[in-house]
Motif scaffolding. Sequence first.
Motif, PDB file in Angstrom:
ATOM      1  N   SER A 144      31.447  92.934  46.839  1.00 29.29           N
ATOM      2  CA  SER A 144      31.146  92.634  45.441  1.00 29.29           C
ATOM      3  C   SER A 144      30.347  93.752  44.778  1.00 29.29           C
ATOM      4  CB  SER A 144      30.379  91.316  45.328  1.00 29.29           C
ATOM      5  OG  SER A 144      29.101  91.420  45.912  1.00 29.29           O
ATOM      6  N   THR A 145      29.544  94.487  45.552  1.00 29.31           N
ATOM      7  CA  THR A 145      28.773  95.595  44.981  1.00 29.31           C
ATOM      8  C   THR A 145      29.538  96.920  45.063  1.00 29.31           C
ATOM      9  OG1 THR A 145      27.683  96.077  47.097  1.00 29.31           O
ATOM     10  CG2 THR A 145      26.594  94.496  45.629  1.00 29.31           C
ATOM     11  N   ARG A 146      30.761  96.863  45.604  1.00 26.31           N
ATOM     12  CA  ARG A 146      31.621  98.042  45.762  1.00 26.31           C
ATOM     13  C   ARG A 146      31.032  99.079  46.707  1.00 26.31           C
ATOM     14  NH1 ARG A 146      32.140  96.396  40.485  1.00 26.31           N
ATOM     15  NH2 ARG A 146      34.252  95.918  39.790  1.00 26.31           N
ATOM     16  N   ALA A 147      30.159  98.613  47.605  1.00 26.67           N
ATOM     17  CA  ALA A 147      29.655  99.523  48.631  1.00 26.67           C
ATOM     18  C   ALA A 147      30.761  99.859  49.627  1.00 26.67           C
ATOM     19  CB  ALA A 147      28.461  98.895  49.353  1.00 26.67           C
ATOM     20  N   LEU A 148      31.648  98.891  49.858  1.00 24.29           N
ATOM     21  CA  LEU A 148      32.762  99.079  50.787  1.00 24.29           C
ATOM     22  C   LEU A 148      34.032  98.506  50.158  1.00 24.29           C
ATOM     23  CD1 LEU A 148      31.038  97.895  54.109  1.00 24.29           C
ATOM     24  CD2 LEU A 148      31.526 100.264  53.484  1.00 24.29           C
ATOM     25  N   THR A 149      35.162  99.099  50.485  1.00 17.99           N
ATOM     26  CA  THR A 149      36.431  98.507  50.069  1.00 17.99           C
ATOM     27  C   THR A 149      36.694  97.280  50.929  1.00 17.99           C
ATOM     28  OG1 THR A 149      37.742  99.822  51.617  1.00 17.99           O
ATOM     29  CG2 THR A 149      37.326 100.768  49.424  1.00 17.99           C
ATOM     30  N   PRO A 150      37.485  96.320  50.440  1.00 19.67           N
ATOM     31  CA  PRO A 150      37.700  95.095  51.205  1.00 19.67           C
ATOM     32  C   PRO A 150      38.216  95.324  52.620  1.00 19.67           C
ATOM     33  CG  PRO A 150      38.450  94.791  48.954  1.00 19.67           C
ATOM     34  CD  PRO A 150      38.068  96.237  49.088  1.00 19.67           C
ATOM     35  N   ARG A 151      39.223  96.191  52.791  1.00 16.13           N
ATOM     36  CA  ARG A 151      39.790  96.372  54.124  1.00 16.13           C
ATOM     37  C   ARG A 151      38.844  97.115  55.055  1.00 16.13           C
ATOM     38  NH1 ARG A 151      42.788  92.458  55.594  1.00 16.13           N
ATOM     39  NH2 ARG A 151      44.186  91.873  53.908  1.00 16.13           N
ATOM     40  N   VAL A 152      38.105  98.082  54.524  1.00 15.70           N
ATOM     41  CA  VAL A 152      37.110  98.766  55.355  1.00 15.70           C
ATOM     42  C   VAL A 152      36.018  97.786  55.779  1.00 15.70           C
ATOM     43  CG1 VAL A 152      35.279 100.504  55.348  1.00 15.70           C
ATOM     44  CG2 VAL A 152      37.532 101.064  54.414  1.00 15.70           C
ATOM     45  N   ALA A 153      35.586  96.945  54.843  1.00 21.84           N
ATOM     46  CA  ALA A 153      34.558  95.953  55.153  1.00 21.84           C
ATOM     47  C   ALA A 153      35.048  94.960  56.207  1.00 21.84           C
ATOM     48  CB  ALA A 153      34.149  95.214  53.885  1.00 21.84           C
ATOM     49  N   LEU A 154      36.291  94.514  56.070  1.00 24.01           N
ATOM     50  CA  LEU A 154      36.850  93.579  57.053  1.00 24.01           C
ATOM     51  C   LEU A 154      36.967  94.227  58.427  1.00 24.01           C
ATOM     52  CD1 LEU A 154      39.570  91.724  54.958  1.00 24.01           C
ATOM     53  CD2 LEU A 154      37.616  90.669  56.111  1.00 24.01           C
ATOM     54  N   ALA A 155      37.403  95.476  58.461  1.00 21.41           N
ATOM     55  CA  ALA A 155      37.520  96.173  59.741  1.00 21.41           C
ATOM     56  C   ALA A 155      36.152  96.320  60.396  1.00 21.41           C
ATOM     57  CB  ALA A 155      38.164  97.547  59.535  1.00 21.41           C
ATOM     58  N   MET A 156      35.147  96.667  59.592  1.00 21.35           N
ATOM     59  CA  MET A 156      33.788  96.776  60.127  1.00 21.35           C
ATOM     60  C   MET A 156      33.298  95.430  60.650  1.00 21.35           C
ATOM     61  SD  MET A 156      30.277  97.757  58.128  1.00 21.35           S
ATOM     62  CE  MET A 156      30.717  99.471  57.866  1.00 21.35           C
TER      63      MET A 156
END
Length: 336
Positions: free
Chosen positions: A36-48
Amino acid sequence: MDPEFIAVVAVIVAAMAFDYTNGFHDAANAIATSVSTRALTPRVALAMAAVGNFIGAHLGTEVAKTVGDGLVDLPTGIASLGVVFAGVLGAIAWNLITWYFGLPSSSSHALFGGLVGATLFATAGEVQWDNIVNKVLIPMVVSPVVGLMLGFAMMVAIMWIFRRGHPGRLNRGFRWAQTVSAAAMSVGHGVQDAAKTMGIVVLALYTGGIQDDPTHIPEWVYWTSATVLAAGTYSGGWRIIRTLGRKIIDLGPSEGFAAETVASSVLYFNALVLGAPISTTHTITSAIMGVGATKRLSAVRWNVAGNIVIAWITTFPAAAFIACVIYFVVRPLFSP
């Protein structure tokens, strides 16, 4: 083939199905603020989040022991496996219901409620009410309060420390910092939630007579539970991600960092120090509310928060009721 062995396999398959729903249901816990803060893209965040869950699973031994040998007492045998099977299915059903409505309820308390509900009507089954109160119900109330208060305090400290900072530079810095806090949150989710599935698998192995030790966790259980939870997390739970990331409060990078840091700290303390299986959902949601309240009380959308709290309160009894119904349906399939 031995019917008891088939029953053990059925319970383990059900536990892995719960693990998967837990992953996509609770993916929001680890990534909603960062996305939501655009610190990470959704797919990168999910992978992490998936990788963090996988790592955290290997650190949740004490939580797994509490779930496997600290909540209910069941005699060994195929009939008791039916109780565990019904309990897990009750938790899955409630996970799917709350996911459909986008409510970040606790998969943990759905699992505990399912086990308790099925055990209440099982022959020779006994609920360890002291442990339920001390390790489930009290933390269920305390952890959100702690998350709320610490979230507020952490955000006040950040606002004071960086009060003279340039807003643009601070936002960029906190977006980078959120990479670390989101990773910590992901590992904390694995420590808590993968461990609960491991506890169910161990309970099935012990109840089914496959192993004699009710607390021993075979290495394959670690890897299987971690892998399935990671796969479920990577599939994403966008309905709940939207609720946590956008509907409670409009988060900035500093607020997201504060909420994730507080929530992950509470998760680690309870898992590694107390061995208490707490809800990652309750913890991160309350931390977000606490952080948001530093702006002004009206900044938090309390009507959304109220619906979430109602889901929290009803999760344990609702999952218990569903598990009771399922138990009476499946009980003939698990007759000696």
